[in-house]
Write a protein that holds these residues in place. Structure first.
Motif, short mmCIF file in Angstrom:
data_model
loop_
_atom_site.label_atom_id
_atom_site.label_comp_id
_atom_site.label_asym_id
_atom_site.label_seq_id
_atom_site.Cartn_x
_atom_site.Cartn_y
_atom_site.Cartn_z
N ALA B 180 64.09 86.48 13.85
CA ALA B 180 64.36 84.98 14.43
C ALA B 180 63.10 84.41 13.66
O ALA B 180 62.87 82.91 13.65
CB ALA B 180 64.44 85.54 15.34
N ALA B 181 61.91 84.78 14.08
CA ALA B 181 61.04 83.97 14.10
C ALA B 181 60.52 83.75 12.79
O ALA B 181 60.22 82.80 12.14
CB ALA B 181 59.63 84.78 15.01
N ALA B 182 60.76 84.51 11.45
CA ALA B 182 60.36 83.91 10.42
C ALA B 182 61.54 83.42 9.99
O ALA B 182 60.69 81.94 9.38
CB ALA B 182 60.98 85.33 9.43
N ILE B 183 62.41 83.49 10.31
CA ILE B 183 63.41 82.21 9.61
C ILE B 183 63.64 81.08 10.55
O ILE B 183 63.40 79.45 9.79
CB ILE B 183 65.23 82.64 9.93
N CYS B 184 62.83 81.13 11.52
CA CYS B 184 62.71 80.07 12.55
C CYS B 184 61.31 78.63 11.54
O CYS B 184 61.21 78.08 11.74
CB CYS B 184 62.62 80.75 13.77
N GLN B 185 60.14 79.26 11.28
CA GLN B 185 59.71 79.43 11.03
C GLN B 185 59.68 78.90 9.89
O GLN B 185 59.64 77.82 8.87
CB GLN B 185 58.59 80.52 10.55
#
Lengths: 220, 290
Positions: B180-185
């Motif tokens: 989730a963090a990777a894609i949100c970034q």
């Protein structure tokens, strides 16, 4: 508990299926190989508890043997190691035992060759390992640091002689683990360091009176 | 400076006007006494290995040692060629790539434990599928992977990322939060949106047990990877829309730690309860290990 780094989280690149049962097994084999240094004629692996019960489904035996033969955790040859030519260069045997005094993922590795050596270790999770015993001595080796293993007489001043020498050469000690067989008898020091120790410094350590044995174990 | 909580991470990012990956790569460089470029090269090596595992997994049909898993990726690819998935092409890719990676893992193929081997399909599936379909550069992909790694690192400060210690919430749950963090970034989220995406993911996997059949990283692990990957994208869409986790991420992790401690040891990678001891689970155990 030692904190993980960013690198710990986004690695290792490894042969599956399990970081503790496959990659951990390879690393235990590799570190045991770095400790033994010689080429063994025969290796006996004794797997305990979860390693003994679910090892086969996780390639734990393959991993241990591959490590002892010097393969890295990401070497595709691990999968078919029993059929490979390098596995034909030594004899090996697997034994299994339940012993709840041992860690769930523990293994004893006995090398038989020019000299005999007993090494006991465990896979503590996420591919991290710890060697707990070498012959009669309790140790703590994780493979994360270059490490000096010293066997010496148990008497005052031995630790300070070695640490002063390291200080003189600007070598920082990351951790120090000591043990002894009995008061005044043989004792051991496991010194993990930052960076690297050159051969000439190791030779000076060897010359310290009443140091019986020095081994420099390279990190994984 | 040591960063042990997400609150600290957020504060530093805001005060220095930097993204999470910038702070994370600088700190890693200091820790390992290397340059930021070397940190990024290490990350890129993992990224490359993730893509390689996907490619290998897409074509292999080989079964695992237990014969339980290894052919589901083929099944979904075949169906998607005939019938498009409800949510479209990228959704198909995420499911396919997660299965491809997870199946590579259980047939003793080469994968990246990110953070663990059992959860190895989650982050690569979303990262690679979305990069391909939205044309994200290698730089953006590395930024995203470092962001994910920093999320995993801070979680692991409090909760050991091991099923045996805290259940699957710590393994597949952490992997999903990292995804989730990777894609949100990647999608241009702010620092707090990235942290919200991770928090929203984690809140929805709290209590997830680790009860693998026959003690192997196969059932339910393999199929849990695509399902978790898709869950993480839902959290991203919510976070990017400004939806916030009412419980701050550090407190969600406190809850995760507590839940892990309260979870019965029989449900933490010991295969003494749950799916492992169902009628079928026990039959499989008997067939595989006798």
């Amino acid at each position: 508990m030692k904190k993980s780094t960013l690198f710990d989280i986004i690695s290792p690149i490894m042969i599956g299926p399990s970081s503790s049962h496959t990659a951990g097994a390879v690393r235990l084999g590799l570190l045991a190989r770095n400790i033994y240094k010689n080429t063994p004629k025969k290796v006996i692996f004794k797997l305990y508890n979860s390693y003994a019960h679910t090892g086969k489904g996780h390639g734990t035996e393959k991993g241990l043997l591959a490590g002892v033969l010097g393969l890295s955790v990401e070497d595709r040859r691990i999968k078919d190691i029993f059929e490979s030519d390098i596995a034909k260069t030594i004899e090996y045997e697997f034994q299994y035992q339940d012993n709840f005094k041992y860690h769930p993922n523990a293994v004893d590795i006995t090398f038989i060759g020019e000299n005999k050596m007993f090494i006991s270790g465990e896979s503590v999770g996420a591919g991290e390992i710890a060697i707990r015993q070498i012959n009669d001595f309790h140790v703590k080796l994780t493979g994360k640091y270059n490490t000096l293993l010293i066997v010496h007489r148990d008497k005052p001043g031995m630790i300070s002689q070695v640490s002063s020498l390291l200080q003189y050469h600007n070598i920082n000690i990351a951790s120090l683990f000591c043990d002894r067989s009995a008061k005044g008898q043989q004792a051991s020091m496991v010194i993990s360091i930052d960076g690297h120790i050159s051969d000439d410094i190791i030779e000076i350590v060897e010359e310290i009176p009443e140091i019986y044995f020095v081994s420099y174990i390279k990190k994984l | 400076m040591n960063i042990n909580t997400f609150e600290q991470l957020h504060e530093i990012c805001i005060s220095q006007n930097k993204k999470i990956y910038e702070i994370a790569q600088e700190n890693m460089a200091k820790e390992a006494d290397i340059t930021v470029e070397e940190v990024r090269a290490f990350t890129n090596r993992s990224l490359f290995a993730m893509k390689e595992a996907i490619q290998t997994g897409l074509t292999s049909k080989e079964l695992s040692l237990s014969q339980m898993c290894g052919q589901d990726c083929g099944k979904v690819q075949k169906r998607f060629r005939q019938t498009p998935a409800i949510f479209g092409k990228t959704f198909e890719k995420i499911i396919t790539y997660a299965l491809a990676t997870s199946e590579e893992n259980i047939r003793m193929g080469k994968i990246v434990a990110c953070p663990t081997a059992g959860s190895c399909g989650i982050l690569p599936s979303t990262l690679v599928a979305i990069s391909e379909d939205f044309d994200y550069s290698e730089k953006v992909q590395i930024d995203a992977l470092i962001t994910a790694g920093e999320i995993g690192r801070i979680i692991s400060n409090k909760v050991a990322l091991a099923g045996a210690v805290a259940g699957c919430q710590a393994e597949c749950g952490t992997a999903a939060a990292m995804s989730a963090a990777a894609i949100c970034q990647m999608r241009g989220g702010t620092v707090s949106q990235v942290l919200n995406a991770a928090a929203l993911t984690l809140k929805n996997i709290l209590g997830l047990t680790c009860d693998p059949v026959a003690g192997l990283v196969e059932v339910p692990c393999v199929k849990r990877n695509p399902i978790m990957a898709v869950l993480s994208i839902t959290a991203v869409e919510l976070a990017l829309s400004g939806v916030e986790s009412k419980i701050p991420i550090d407190e969600v992790i406190d809850a995760m730690e507590q839940t892990g401690a309260l979870m019965s040891p029989t449900l933490k990678e010991s295969s003494q309860a749950g799916l492992a001891t169902t009628k079928t689970g026990m039959e499989v155990q008997k067939r595989v290990f006798g």
